[in-house]
Design a protein around this motif. Structure first.
Motif, PDB file in Angstrom:
ATOM      1  N   LEU A 128       0.712  -1.239  -0.253  1.00  0.00           N
ATOM      2  CA  LEU A 128       0.086  -0.026  -0.005  1.00  0.00           C
ATOM      3  C   LEU A 128       0.872   1.406   0.067  1.00  0.00           C
ATOM      4  CD1 LEU A 128      -3.065  -0.642   2.080  1.00  0.00           C
ATOM      5  CD2 LEU A 128      -2.894  -0.178  -0.064  1.00  0.00           C
ATOM      6  N   SER A 129       2.080   1.257   0.612  1.00  0.00           N
ATOM      7  CA  SER A 129       2.996   2.414   0.642  1.00  0.00           C
ATOM      8  C   SER A 129       3.328   2.849  -0.695  1.00  0.00           C
ATOM      9  CB  SER A 129       4.215   2.069   1.600  1.00  0.00           C
ATOM     10  OG  SER A 129       4.968   1.119   0.906  1.00  0.00           O
ATOM     11  N   LEU A 130       3.596   1.557  -1.593  1.00  0.00           N
ATOM     12  CA  LEU A 130       4.136   2.016  -3.064  1.00  0.00           C
ATOM     13  C   LEU A 130       2.745   2.647  -3.881  1.00  0.00           C
ATOM     14  CD1 LEU A 130       6.430  -1.124  -3.809  1.00  0.00           C
ATOM     15  CD2 LEU A 130       6.843   1.299  -3.132  1.00  0.00           C
ATOM     16  N   VAL A 131       1.630   2.119  -3.728  1.00  0.00           N
ATOM     17  CA  VAL A 131       0.333   2.537  -4.165  1.00  0.00           C
ATOM     18  C   VAL A 131       0.026   3.925  -3.933  1.00  0.00           C
ATOM     19  CG1 VAL A 131      -2.116   2.032  -4.108  1.00  0.00           C
ATOM     20  CG2 VAL A 131      -0.491   0.089  -4.340  1.00  0.00           C
ATOM     21  N   ALA A 132       0.406   4.152  -2.549  1.00  0.00           N
ATOM     22  CA  ALA A 132      -0.092   5.698  -2.195  1.00  0.00           C
ATOM     23  C   ALA A 132       1.025   6.557  -2.822  1.00  0.00           C
ATOM     24  CB  ALA A 132       0.196   5.713  -0.648  1.00  0.00           C
ATOM     25  N   GLU A 133       2.266   6.066  -3.057  1.00  0.00           N
ATOM     26  CA  GLU A 133       3.049   6.668  -3.726  1.00  0.00           C
ATOM     27  C   GLU A 133       3.031   7.300  -5.166  1.00  0.00           C
ATOM     28  OE1 GLU A 133       7.245   5.499  -3.112  1.00  0.00           O
ATOM     29  OE2 GLU A 133       7.249   5.847  -1.077  1.00  0.00           O
ATOM     30  N   GLU A 134       2.505   6.055  -5.864  1.00  0.00           N
ATOM     31  CA  GLU A 134       1.944   6.270  -7.250  1.00  0.00           C
ATOM     32  C   GLU A 134       0.728   7.139  -7.433  1.00  0.00           C
ATOM     33  OE1 GLU A 134       0.638   3.132 -11.027  1.00  0.00           O
ATOM     34  OE2 GLU A 134       1.376   2.361  -8.854  1.00  0.00           O
ATOM     35  N   ALA A 135      -0.243   7.018  -6.538  1.00  0.00           N
ATOM     36  CA  ALA A 135      -1.501   7.674  -6.637  1.00  0.00           C
ATOM     37  C   ALA A 135      -0.939   9.362  -6.399  1.00  0.00           C
ATOM     38  CB  ALA A 135      -2.457   7.456  -5.643  1.00  0.00           C
ATOM     39  N   THR A 136      -0.107   9.414  -5.400  1.00  0.00           N
ATOM     40  CA  THR A 136       0.343  10.871  -5.103  1.00  0.00           C
ATOM     41  C   THR A 136       1.068  11.545  -5.947  1.00  0.00           C
ATOM     42  OG1 THR A 136       0.469  10.284  -2.869  1.00  0.00           O
ATOM     43  CG2 THR A 136       1.438  12.112  -3.500  1.00  0.00           C
ATOM     44  N   GLU A 137       2.017  10.935  -6.820  1.00  0.00           N
ATOM     45  CA  GLU A 137       2.479  11.350  -7.961  1.00  0.00           C
ATOM     46  C   GLU A 137       1.537  11.687  -9.048  1.00  0.00           C
ATOM     47  OE1 GLU A 137       5.447   8.328  -9.014  1.00  0.00           O
ATOM     48  OE2 GLU A 137       6.792   8.912  -7.230  1.00  0.00           O
ATOM     49  N   THR A 138       0.669  10.915  -9.338  1.00  0.00           N
ATOM     50  CA  THR A 138      -0.439  11.131 -10.591  1.00  0.00           C
ATOM     51  C   THR A 138      -1.260  12.400 -10.231  1.00  0.00           C
ATOM     52  OG1 THR A 138      -0.618   8.977 -10.817  1.00  0.00           O
ATOM     53  CG2 THR A 138      -2.421  10.205 -11.612  1.00  0.00           C
ATOM     54  N   LEU A 139      -1.560  12.755  -8.933  1.00  0.00           N
ATOM     55  CA  LEU A 139      -2.400  13.693  -8.514  1.00  0.00           C
ATOM     56  C   LEU A 139      -1.686  15.047  -8.105  1.00  0.00           C
ATOM     57  CD1 LEU A 139      -5.066  11.762  -6.764  1.00  0.00           C
ATOM     58  CD2 LEU A 139      -5.282  12.703  -8.962  1.00  0.00           C
ATOM     59  N   LEU A 140      -0.538  15.034  -8.163  1.00  0.00           N
ATOM     60  CA  LEU A 140       0.392  16.209  -7.715  1.00  0.00           C
ATOM     61  C   LEU A 140       0.090  17.471  -8.488  1.00  0.00           C
ATOM     62  CD1 LEU A 140       2.462  16.931  -5.548  1.00  0.00           C
ATOM     63  CD2 LEU A 140       4.170  16.352  -7.020  1.00  0.00           C
ATOM     64  N   PRO A 141      -0.025  17.374  -9.761  1.00  0.00           N
ATOM     65  CA  PRO A 141      -0.114  18.380 -10.670  1.00  0.00           C
ATOM     66  C   PRO A 141      -1.581  19.209 -10.253  1.00  0.00           C
ATOM     67  CG  PRO A 141       0.891  16.812 -11.983  1.00  0.00           C
ATOM     68  CD  PRO A 141       0.405  15.912 -10.969  1.00  0.00           C
ATOM     69  N   LEU A 142      -2.638  18.103 -10.002  1.00  0.00           N
ATOM     70  CA  LEU A 142      -3.765  18.849  -9.629  1.00  0.00           C
ATOM     71  C   LEU A 142      -3.700  19.250  -8.120  1.00  0.00           C
ATOM     72  CD1 LEU A 142      -7.029  19.048 -10.061  1.00  0.00           C
ATOM     73  CD2 LEU A 142      -7.006  16.751  -8.854  1.00  0.00           C
ATOM     74  N   ALA A 143      -2.894  19.056  -7.349  1.00  0.00           N
ATOM     75  CA  ALA A 143      -2.796  19.676  -5.932  1.00  0.00           C
ATOM     76  C   ALA A 143      -2.080  20.998  -6.518  1.00  0.00           C
ATOM     77  CB  ALA A 143      -2.166  18.723  -5.216  1.00  0.00           C
ATOM     78  N   GLU A 144      -1.095  20.910  -7.053  1.00  0.00           N
ATOM     79  CA  GLU A 144      -0.032  22.027  -7.188  1.00  0.00           C
ATOM     80  C   GLU A 144      -1.211  23.264  -8.050  1.00  0.00           C
ATOM     81  OE1 GLU A 144       3.146  21.097  -9.499  1.00  0.00           O
ATOM     82  OE2 GLU A 144       4.221  20.305  -7.876  1.00  0.00           O
ATOM     83  N   LYS A 145      -1.921  22.733  -8.683  1.00  0.00           N
ATOM     84  CA  LYS A 145      -2.731  23.786  -9.494  1.00  0.00           C
ATOM     85  C   LYS A 145      -3.940  24.426  -8.605  1.00  0.00           C
ATOM     86  CE  LYS A 145      -6.464  23.835 -13.102  1.00  0.00           C
ATOM     87  NZ  LYS A 145      -7.286  23.175 -14.122  1.00  0.00           N
ATOM     88  N   ARG A 146      -4.464  23.703  -7.461  1.00  0.00           N
ATOM     89  CA  ARG A 146      -5.141  24.043  -6.403  1.00  0.00           C
ATOM     90  C   ARG A 146      -4.563  24.775  -5.339  1.00  0.00           C
ATOM     91  NH1 ARG A 146     -10.376  22.271  -7.853  1.00  0.00           N
ATOM     92  NH2 ARG A 146     -11.174  22.780  -5.381  1.00  0.00           N
ATOM     93  N   GLY A 147      -3.129  24.817  -5.337  1.00  0.00           N
ATOM     94  CA  GLY A 147      -2.623  25.369  -4.334  1.00  0.00           C
ATOM     95  C   GLY A 147      -2.390  24.532  -2.917  1.00  0.00           C
ATOM     96  N   LEU A 148      -2.449  23.238  -3.172  1.00  0.00           N
ATOM     97  CA  LEU A 148      -2.353  22.415  -2.030  1.00  0.00           C
ATOM     98  C   LEU A 148      -0.995  21.462  -2.025  1.00  0.00           C
ATOM     99  CD1 LEU A 148      -5.659  22.601  -2.609  1.00  0.00           C
ATOM    100  CD2 LEU A 148      -5.689  20.422  -0.947  1.00  0.00           C
ATOM    101  N   THR A 149      -0.597  21.261  -0.834  1.00  0.00           N
ATOM    102  CA  THR A 149       0.797  20.349  -0.717  1.00  0.00           C
ATOM    103  C   THR A 149       0.280  18.881  -0.129  1.00  0.00           C
ATOM    104  OG1 THR A 149       1.056  20.991   1.559  1.00  0.00           O
ATOM    105  CG2 THR A 149       2.178  22.204  -0.272  1.00  0.00           C
ATOM    106  N   ILE A 150       0.968  17.887  -0.728  1.00  0.00           N
ATOM    107  CA  ILE A 150       0.785  16.491  -0.279  1.00  0.00           C
ATOM    108  C   ILE A 150       2.186  16.068   0.548  1.00  0.00           C
ATOM    109  CG2 ILE A 150       0.303  14.161  -0.956  1.00  0.00           C
ATOM    110  CD1 ILE A 150      -1.178  15.514  -3.429  1.00  0.00           C
ATOM    111  N   GLU A 151       1.683  15.602   1.714  1.00  0.00           N
ATOM    112  CA  GLU A 151       2.764  14.912   2.679  1.00  0.00           C
ATOM    113  C   GLU A 151       2.184  13.457   2.649  1.00  0.00           C
ATOM    114  OE1 GLU A 151       2.925  16.912   6.359  1.00  0.00           O
ATOM    115  OE2 GLU A 151       3.481  18.739   5.385  1.00  0.00           O
ATOM    116  N   THR A 152       3.283  12.515   1.921  1.00  0.00           N
ATOM    117  CA  THR A 152       3.206  11.141   2.323  1.00  0.00           C
ATOM    118  C   THR A 152       4.421  10.568   3.157  1.00  0.00           C
ATOM    119  OG1 THR A 152       2.429  11.508   0.136  1.00  0.00           O
ATOM    120  CG2 THR A 152       3.044   9.060   0.919  1.00  0.00           C
ATOM    121  N   THR A 153       3.821   9.855   4.121  1.00  0.00           N
ATOM    122  CA  THR A 153       4.800   9.152   5.143  1.00  0.00           C
ATOM    123  C   THR A 153       4.180   7.835   5.259  1.00  0.00           C
ATOM    124  OG1 THR A 153       3.392  10.176   6.958  1.00  0.00           O
ATOM    125  CG2 THR A 153       5.432  11.606   6.124  1.00  0.00           C
TER     126      THR A 153
END
Length: 357
Positions: A212-237
């Motif tokens: 699941l940790s690798l799956v979470a990283e994959e999903a986060t990388e995919t949605l990172l441009p959307l987060a940046e567009k909306r001015g949000l940051t994503i913290e994955t641990t």
């Protein structure tokens, strides 16, 4: 299945079994007495009423034994029929409830009284099954109605736009084409979401080891441009979290959670994975508006959206968390939604841990 020929009823079988056992026990007892008398009676016995020989006594005993056997047969059949009827009475109620359920009536319950025995356990299990089945049927009917409404909306919009275009066949403005494209894309997204939901509900997927940790990283990388567009940051641990399931479905689950947190949140989205002794945990949290527990409890229902949380862009088709719930259940996991203090939402998915065998 072929058509089975009718056979004797269970009540008749039990009656014959009771009568047969009673006759067998009586016959063995009489046989024992007969052998005892034959072995221990003298050839000639002096009785108060006269002198009797053993042959006469044995003949008299044999006649009496025949009468006793006939009495045991009648008594066994009659008593066995009554006892079998009383024993099978709960089964008759269960059968009646099953017939009603087959006919479409799922509201009837057996509610068998008395002490706990095999029939009581069967009746309680059947009542529980009817309750769950009735709830599922109601949910499916509600889902079908909502799905029809959601699909009808883009189709109606498309029809209206096409009517406008037909009134002006000389030229279709670019704005109209763009709107048709957007409506068509929404209809496609909704159809794909419905198919994914159906796949998860049917559990028609291959299970493999998934981290699941690798799956979470994959999903986060995919949605990172959307987060940046909306001015949000994503913290994955997190840590290595092995589970057993479909990588594609678990990726869809994680993507839906992160996407939901981005679209309806502000500031920061926290994605955390953790391993427990018997489970792995994925947690997605976001900051945002204050949510009531009543509202949060409805967010996993298909096509249910918190009105104060929906925005015009990236609002989705209303199936994101419903798909998450379905995928979680298909992987024998649990889903928990909790409003965060100060605003926002925390969603936790707990799945069985994978162990190397």
């Amino acid at each position: 299945m072929g058509i089975r020929k009718p056979g004797p009823s269970v009540r008749l079988k039990l009656t014959l079994s009771y009568a047969g056992f009673l006759m067998l026990a009586g016959a063995l007892l009489l046989m024992t007495v007969w052998v005892f008398l034959r072995s221990h009676l003298p050839e000639v016995a002096v009785m108060p009423g006269g002198v009797l020989n053993r042959a006469t006594l044995m003949s008299t005993f044999t006649s009496a034994a025949g009468v006793v056997v006939v009495f045991l047969l009648v008594f066994g059949l009659l008593g066995g029929w009554i006892l079998a009827g009383r024993m099978l009475a709960p089964l008759t109620r269960i059968t009646d409830a099953a017939r009603r359920a087959t006919g479409g009536s799922l509201s009837h319950r057996i509610r068998l009284d008395g002490r706990k025995d095999e029939f009581r356990e069967l009746a309680d299990a059947f009542d529980a099954m009817l309750t769950r089945l009735e709830a599922q049927v109601a949910e499916q009917q509600r889902f079908a109605a909502n799905a029809s409404h959601e699909l009808r909306t883009p189709l109606a919009i498309s029809q209206a736009l096409l009517e406008v275009a037909r009134t002006d066949p000389a030229g279709v403005p670019g704005e109209l084409v763009d709107r048709l494209h957007a409506v068509n894309s929404r209809a496609i997204d909704l159809t794909e979401a419905l198919l994914l939901l159906s796949q998860a509900d049917q559990r028609s997927f291959t299970r493999d080891r998934v981290d699941l940790s690798l799956v979470a990283e994959e999903a986060t990388e995919t949605l990172l441009p959307l987060a940046e567009k909306r001015g949000l940051t994503i913290e994955t641990t997190g840590e290595i979290t092995p589970t057993h399931g479909s990588h594609a479905l678990l990726l869809q689950l994680t993507t839906n959670l992160v996407h939901n947190a981005i679209v309806h949140g502000r500031g920061t989205v926290w994605v955390t994975t953790a391993a427990e002794p018997k489970a792995v945990v994925l947690t997605v949290e976001n900051a945002g508006e204050e949510l009531t527990p009543q509202l949060v409890s409805t967010l996993v229902e298909p096509f249910q959206r918190g009105t104060e949380r929906v925005r015009a862009d990236h609002a989705g088709v209303g199936l994101g968390l419903a798909i998450v719930k379905s995928i979680t259940q298909a992987h024998d996991g649990t889903l928990t939604l909790t409003p965060r203090p100060g605003g926002g939402l925390g969603i936790t998915v707990r799945l069985p841990r994978w162990w190397l065998r």
